[in-house]
Structures are given as C-alpha cells and as structure tokens.
Design a protein around this motif. Structure first.
Motif, PDB file in Angstrom:
ATOM      1  N   ILE A   6      37.974 -15.009 -21.362  1.00  0.00           N
ATOM      2  CA  ILE A   6      37.498 -13.732 -21.885  1.00  0.00           C
ATOM      3  C   ILE A   6      38.223 -12.572 -21.208  1.00  0.00           C
ATOM      4  N   GLN A   7      38.675 -11.625 -22.020  1.00  0.00           N
ATOM      5  CA  GLN A   7      39.228 -10.367 -21.527  1.00  0.00           C
ATOM      6  C   GLN A   7      38.156  -9.283 -21.690  1.00  0.00           C
ATOM      7  N   VAL A   8      37.979  -8.450 -20.672  1.00  0.00           N
ATOM      8  CA  VAL A   8      36.954  -7.403 -20.717  1.00  0.00           C
ATOM      9  C   VAL A   8      37.617  -6.050 -20.517  1.00  0.00           C
ATOM     10  N   LYS A   9      37.219  -5.086 -21.333  1.00  0.00           N
ATOM     11  CA  LYS A   9      37.691  -3.715 -21.157  1.00  0.00           C
ATOM     12  C   LYS A   9      36.504  -2.768 -21.168  1.00  0.00           C
ATOM     13  N   VAL A  10      36.530  -1.791 -20.259  1.00  0.00           N
ATOM     14  CA  VAL A  10      35.464  -0.793 -20.165  1.00  0.00           C
ATOM     15  C   VAL A  10      36.058   0.576 -20.486  1.00  0.00           C
ATOM     16  N   THR A  11      35.501   1.254 -21.489  1.00  0.00           N
ATOM     17  CA  THR A  11      36.002   2.560 -21.923  1.00  0.00           C
ATOM     18  C   THR A  11      34.902   3.606 -21.776  1.00  0.00           C
ATOM     19  N   PRO A  12      35.083   4.638 -20.933  1.00  0.00           N
ATOM     20  CA  PRO A  12      34.096   5.729 -20.860  1.00  0.00           C
ATOM     21  C   PRO A  12      34.029   6.479 -22.186  1.00  0.00           C
ATOM     22  N   SER A  70      45.685   0.860 -13.862  1.00  0.00           N
ATOM     23  CA  SER A  70      45.107   1.252 -15.143  1.00  0.00           C
ATOM     24  C   SER A  70      44.785   0.003 -15.961  1.00  0.00           C
ATOM     25  N   GLN A  71      43.757   0.112 -16.789  1.00  0.00           N
ATOM     26  CA  GLN A  71      43.402  -1.015 -17.643  1.00  0.00           C
ATOM     27  C   GLN A  71      44.437  -1.200 -18.751  1.00  0.00           C
ATOM     28  N   GLU A  72      44.675  -2.443 -19.103  1.00  0.00           N
ATOM     29  CA  GLU A  72      45.542  -2.730 -20.235  1.00  0.00           C
ATOM     30  C   GLU A  72      44.760  -2.548 -21.533  1.00  0.00           C
ATOM     31  N   GLN A  73      45.493  -2.492 -22.640  1.00  0.00           N
ATOM     32  CA  GLN A  73      44.863  -2.178 -23.911  1.00  0.00           C
ATOM     33  C   GLN A  73      43.749  -3.151 -24.272  1.00  0.00           C
ATOM     34  N   PHE A  74      43.955  -4.431 -23.987  1.00  0.00           N
ATOM     35  CA  PHE A  74      42.969  -5.425 -24.367  1.00  0.00           C
ATOM     36  C   PHE A  74      42.258  -6.016 -23.157  1.00  0.00           C
ATOM     37  N   GLY A  75      42.144  -5.223 -22.123  1.00  0.00           N
ATOM     38  CA  GLY A  75      41.276  -5.584 -21.019  1.00  0.00           C
ATOM     39  C   GLY A  75      41.874  -6.502 -19.974  1.00  0.00           C
ATOM     40  N   GLY A  77      41.332 -10.183 -17.644  1.00  0.00           N
ATOM     41  CA  GLY A  77      40.710 -11.497 -17.648  1.00  0.00           C
ATOM     42  C   GLY A  77      39.572 -11.607 -16.649  1.00  0.00           C
ATOM     43  N   CYS A  78      38.438 -12.137 -17.101  1.00  0.00           N
ATOM     44  CA  CYS A  78      37.263 -12.329 -16.240  1.00  0.00           C
ATOM     45  C   CYS A  78      36.837 -13.794 -16.335  1.00  0.00           C
ATOM     46  N   GLY A  79      37.408 -14.633 -15.465  1.00  0.00           N
ATOM     47  CA  GLY A  79      37.054 -16.037 -15.439  1.00  0.00           C
ATOM     48  C   GLY A  79      35.783 -16.287 -14.655  1.00  0.00           C
ATOM     49  N   GLU A  94      26.138  12.406 -16.533  1.00  0.00           N
ATOM     50  CA  GLU A  94      24.943  12.387 -17.373  1.00  0.00           C
ATOM     51  C   GLU A  94      25.271  12.231 -18.846  1.00  0.00           C
ATOM     52  N   ASN A  95      26.471  12.610 -19.260  1.00  0.00           N
ATOM     53  CA  ASN A  95      26.846  12.551 -20.676  1.00  0.00           C
ATOM     54  C   ASN A  95      27.971  11.552 -20.933  1.00  0.00           C
ATOM     55  N   THR A  96      28.054  10.528 -20.098  1.00  0.00           N
ATOM     56  CA  THR A  96      29.087   9.509 -20.279  1.00  0.00           C
ATOM     57  C   THR A  96      28.434   8.137 -20.438  1.00  0.00           C
ATOM     58  N   ALA A  97      28.776   7.473 -21.534  1.00  0.00           N
ATOM     59  CA  ALA A  97      28.374   6.084 -21.755  1.00  0.00           C
ATOM     60  C   ALA A  97      29.615   5.213 -21.596  1.00  0.00           C
ATOM     61  N   TYR A  98      29.439   3.902 -21.675  1.00  0.00           N
ATOM     62  CA  TYR A  98      30.555   2.992 -21.434  1.00  0.00           C
ATOM     63  C   TYR A  98      30.552   1.915 -22.510  1.00  0.00           C
ATOM     64  N   LEU A  99      31.655   1.841 -23.223  1.00  0.00           N
ATOM     65  CA  LEU A  99      31.843   0.803 -24.229  1.00  0.00           C
ATOM     66  C   LEU A  99      32.529  -0.388 -23.576  1.00  0.00           C
ATOM     67  N   ILE A 100      31.889  -1.541 -23.650  1.00  0.00           N
ATOM     68  CA  ILE A 100      32.460  -2.757 -23.081  1.00  0.00           C
ATOM     69  C   ILE A 100      32.882  -3.670 -24.227  1.00  0.00           C
ATOM     70  N   ASP A 101      34.179  -3.895 -24.316  1.00  0.00           N
ATOM     71  CA  ASP A 101      34.747  -4.758 -25.357  1.00  0.00           C
ATOM     72  C   ASP A 101      35.142  -6.097 -24.771  1.00  0.00           C
ATOM     73  N   LEU A 102      34.875  -7.156 -25.512  1.00  0.00           N
ATOM     74  CA  LEU A 102      35.242  -8.515 -25.109  1.00  0.00           C
ATOM     75  C   LEU A 102      36.286  -9.065 -26.075  1.00  0.00           C
ATOM     76  N   TYR A 103      37.370  -9.593 -25.522  1.00  0.00           N
ATOM     77  CA  TYR A 103      38.453 -10.141 -26.321  1.00  0.00           C
ATOM     78  C   TYR A 103      38.731 -11.575 -25.878  1.00  0.00           C
ATOM     79  N   SER A 104      39.390 -12.329 -26.768  1.00  0.00           N
ATOM     80  CA  SER A 104      39.819 -13.670 -26.409  1.00  0.00           C
ATOM     81  C   SER A 104      41.021 -14.051 -27.270  1.00  0.00           C
ATOM     82  N   TYR A 105      42.030 -14.602 -26.612  1.00  0.00           N
ATOM     83  CA  TYR A 105      43.195 -15.112 -27.346  1.00  0.00           C
ATOM     84  C   TYR A 105      42.866 -16.509 -27.877  1.00  0.00           C
ATOM     85  N   SER A 106      43.239 -16.747 -29.103  1.00  0.00           N
ATOM     86  CA  SER A 106      43.066 -18.074 -29.682  1.00  0.00           C
ATOM     87  C   SER A 106      43.952 -19.063 -28.940  1.00  0.00           C
TER      88      SER A 106
END
Length: 521
Positions: A6-12, A70-75, A77-79, A94-106
């Motif tokens: 799994i690849q993980v990316k966190v975007t404010p 810096s984070q890469e575009q697709f996050g 690796g979190c083994g 106070e006005n910042t949320a965080y989008l966490i995207d999960l990716y995986s290479y086939s």
C-alpha cells in the motif's frame, strides 16, 4: 488487500469557504497533485486555489530513507513493519483537514508502466484532534464504489507554536551546533551521582549542592531531571512517584507512608511536606545526607533557581521527564498523563529561554515525540534522543524508536536532532554502533551504570563519544584542571581579545620562561 503493498499520501485541505460560495475542500498548496481529483475541486471545475500555507513531507525510518523529503505524487510505501512519519506544516490548523489516499500497484503492472490503482481515501477533520497526541481509527471509503472498504489506524502528534515567539528572534541557534573540540566531555549524572543506589553517598541527588559539587570537580556539564509540579512549576527531580509521611516526621512505622505521583503535589506542598524518595518508601529505611536542612541541599529545587545558582560556564544536560508506556501496555508511573504535551513543554521552555542566558544547554528525553516537540518549538538549544537500546536491565518501551540504536539514529536524522544519548550497555555489546551515529553526523552521549568505572570511561572516550554521563565526578574524573571545557574556552577567547586590544594600543605580547603570556609596551 492485506497482502498488497500500500502507498499512502496525506494532502492538507483548506476548509475555509471561498468567496464564490463553494463549500468544497481544496488542497492547501497548488503544487499538491493527487490521483483522487474526484475528492476536491480545482480552478478548472469552478473551485478556487487555496491560499493556506502548508508543507507536506514524509520520512521513513530506514537506513536509506531517514531524511525528510517531499511526498511523491502517489504516496509512500507503508508496509507491515515500516515506520512512516508524515510531517505536515500548516498555517491555519483550525481550518485544515487532511485527505489520506491509498494506492496500490497491480502485481502485473510495474511502477514505470503507469500510475497505481486508487484504492480508497478518507478525510481527517481538525475537530478529531482532541489532544496534542493520540490515535485515530478511521473508515476507508472505496475510491470507485464510494462504499466502506475497511479501517485505518494512525497515530498523530501536534506541535503547536510556542507562546514565547518574542524570545526567539532567530538571531542565534545551536540546534545543530557542536564544536569539534568538545569530545569526551565529563557529565555529572544528577550532579554528583545517584544517591539512593550507593550507601556511601553523602549528597542528595538532583539538588543545587549536588550540581555545584560536580562542577567544582571539573564537570563539563551536569545532567539533571525536570518535571512539573501540580501547579505547573518546573522542578528538578528524577522519580515519578514519591512517598509522603502520614504521621509525624519522626515516625517510620510500616503503614505511615502514602505513595503519590509527584505531579499531584504543588510546589508549596513539595517544599513543606516531609517527602521520602521511592527507595525509602519501599525499604522503610530513611537516608540522611550532609547538611540536609540547608536550602541548597533540599530536594525539588526549581529549575529557575538552578539556572541562577550555577556558574554560567557549566553546561546543562536537561532531561525532560515523561512517563513511557511499556511493552506490556502499562505506564512507567502507573498513571496516565493529565497535562497536555504542548503545555508541559511550554512551561519548561519558558523558564529556560528567560533564564539561561549564554549557558550551553542540551535538552533530552526518552520520549521521541517530546524530543520532536522540543526540536520544532524552538531553535536555540539542541535536542538529543535518550534511548534504551537492546538491554537486559530494563523493560522495553512500546514505542520501538528507542529500543534499538538503528531506529534511534534514523529518528534523530529524520527530526533533525543534534544526536543520541545511547545506553552504554548496548554500546559495550556492539561498539560499532558508535560509528552508526557518527557517520550520520550525529553527536553521541552515553548513560548507564556501566559508566561508573574509570576503565569504561576511558574506553568510551577512545571510541570517540562526545560525552559520558556518570556518577561521582570527584572520584572518577581524571582531569587535572577542574574546570569545564566551556570555561577554558571562554578564558582562551578572553586572551585572544586582550591580544587584539594590546596590538591596537601598540603593545607586544611574548611568552615567558614559565609559559605564561605577558605584555609589554
């Protein structure tokens, strides 16, 4: 899914409502790029670019990836065994949320052949952060079907800006500074040493007298422990628990003691009550020390008084006490913390920044997150990570970062600490670990009962350690000149200054037969 990488990316994400009335969340930086564009608007589809200030970085605690980047575009690796820290710097918490995207290479698609599959995502809203640290369990939403996919557990740490910004003008910083001449320094453990392990100790540990005595016998630095009283006053004391007498101060019957967390007593109570060390409470045997009634011999001195009492040329290694959760899930002091981490550190830094002056100070702690808070709240004093390493003498901590030299070094590099305070037991087991730290440019101190030997101290200095923390400075030091390296350095600087002044005034310096420098017109 569990077997996938799994690849993980966190975007404010900016939560503020744009002037056009759109109520969607926008990325906090126009540079952020995520495959999941269906989860936020951009300029092209009617949204506005964000004006929020944010950096989004990441670090993996491993030999090859322990420098923050810096984070890469697709996050990233979190083994299952990876320790990954997403390091986010935001301008409007106070006005910042965080989008966490999960990716995986086939398994059939190599990285260079195209983008990964977008598996799922979730949002972390700022109202979920109830304290400065904690753990969250969040639902993952499937990226394609937008239905529940699973759960993710993550830990968080919030480092809030210090309230002492006026005292930190960025003009001087020793956060990463260490003079090459400062090697093999002698550091007095709790001043003149632990007083409740040795029966022959005559000076109580962690008192002003103990610290002064170590300095008088040539300590370059003195190490002591700081924690907060109930009324948030920084005091010098090692143990989390104390014993209070329930009867008269002369009574020592079996049931005359009450064990309390030190943090449950105010400064006034600590000063006025008859308080016993945990060793006295457990053994029911009291200890008496030299001049125990004198003020500077009393336990629980305030940090501000210690800073005033000792010569400014004596360096301080201030250990911030913070109870750790052990591997079995129990706390060191059997009680959960009640004071927020940021408030706790602010109270201590307030005293140090106001009272320390030009003194050389190193801050340290066994808690890696406290070290991180110390590092990013201020840039004047360096921070060192105290570690257990591999040991048979103490129970391991639940947080793995202090349980091995490798992880400690990687974490110190990642969070830009000055260095590591290693456990000598672990260094003697494998001396090559000294190079593990020094090759990364880290300063290396060491602590432990093994240090209380002239032969061990000599060996550690030969290995190239920058400082050794040990008891009984008056017995174990081999110094001929009983002055700190900082005092000698200041005297050399004074001589150079006098030389320059003499040259400007037309005077000539020469060295006499006895080696002393003299001047003549």
């Amino acid at each position: 899914m569990k077997r996938r990488h799994i690849q993980v990316k966190v975007t404010p994400m900016n939560l503020s409502i744009p002037s056009a009335g759109c109520d969607t969340m926008l990325p906090s930086s126009p540079m952020e790029d995520s495959l999941s564009n269906d989860t936020h608007d951009t300029k092209e589809n009617g949204g506005e670019s964000s004006t929020a200030f944010a950096f989004s970085e990441v670090v993996t605690l491993s030999a090859d990836e322990c420098e923050i980047r810096s984070q890469e575009q697709f996050g990233t690796g979190c083994g299952p065994t990876d320790l990954v820290i997403f390091h986010l710097t935001v301008g409007d918490f106070e006005n910042t949320a965080y989008l966490i995207d999960l990716y995986s290479y086939s398994s059939r698609v190599a990285r260079e052949d195209g983008p990964p599959n977008h598996l799922g995502y979730h949002y972390v809203l700022p109202n979920l952060f109830k304290r400065s640290e904690g753990n969250l369990e969040l639902p993952i939403t499937c990226a394609k079907g937008h239905r529940p996919l699973g759960m993710m557990r993550l830990g968080y740490l919030i480092v809030k800006p210090s309230s002492l910004c006026a005292l930190m003008d960025m003009s001087v910083s020793y956060a990463r500074y260490w003079n090459n001449k400062w090697t093999g320094l002698d550091v007095g453990h709790r001043g003149s040493g632990t007083s409740f392990k040795a029966k022959d100790a005559v000076i109580r540990e962690n008192t002003i007298t103990s610290l002064k005595n170590a300095a008088e016998h040539g300590a370059d630095m003195v190490e002591f422990d700081v924690q907060l009283s109930k009324d948030l006053v920084p005091v010098v004391y090692h143990d989390f628990m104390i014993y209070v007498s329930l009867k008269s101060k002369c009574s020592m019957q079996e049931h005359d003691f009450l064990a309390l967390p030190m943090r449950e007593l105010s400064l006034e109570q600590l000063k006025k009550l008859k308080v016993y060390h945990i060793a006295e409470g457990l053994s029911r045997e009291t200890r008496s020390f030299h001049n125990d009634d004198c003020l500077e011999h009393q336990p629980f001195p305030q940090l501000c008084d210690v800073l005033d009492a000792l010569d400014v040329h004596v360096g301080f290694n201030i250990e911030i006490k913070w109870s750790q959760r052990l591997e079995d899930g129990k706390m060191e002091e059997e009680f959960e913390h009640v004071v927020d981490r940021n408030l706790y550190i602010d109270c201590i830094l307030d005293v140090i920044l106001r009272k320390a002056g030009n003194r050389r100070i190193v801050l340290s702690c066994f808690d890696p997150d406290i070290c991180t808070i110390l590092r990013f709240k201020q840039n004047r004093y360096p921070v060192m990570f105290l570690t257990l390493g591999r040991t048979t003498k103490y129970q391991k901590y639940m947080d793995p970062r202090g349980n091995s030299m490798e992880l400690a070094v990687w974490h110190a590099v990642a969070m830009e600490f000055l260095g590591v305070v290693a456990h000598t037991e672990d260094l003697l087991r494998d001396p090559s670990q000294v190079n593990l730290a020094k090759e990364r440019g880290l300063v290396l101190f060491c602590w432990g009962d093994d240090n209380n030997s002239k032969d061990t101290i000599k060996l550690l200095k030969e290995l190239g350690l920058h400082a050794i923390i040990y008891d009984k400075m008056d017995v174990l030091t081999t110094k001929e000149v009983k002055q700190s390296v900082f005092h000698l350095q200041a005297k050399d600087s004074q001589k150079e200054l006098l030389k320059l002044q003499a040259l400007e005034m037309g005077h000539v310096w020469h060295t006499s037969a006895d080696g002393n420098e003299e001047q003549q017109a």
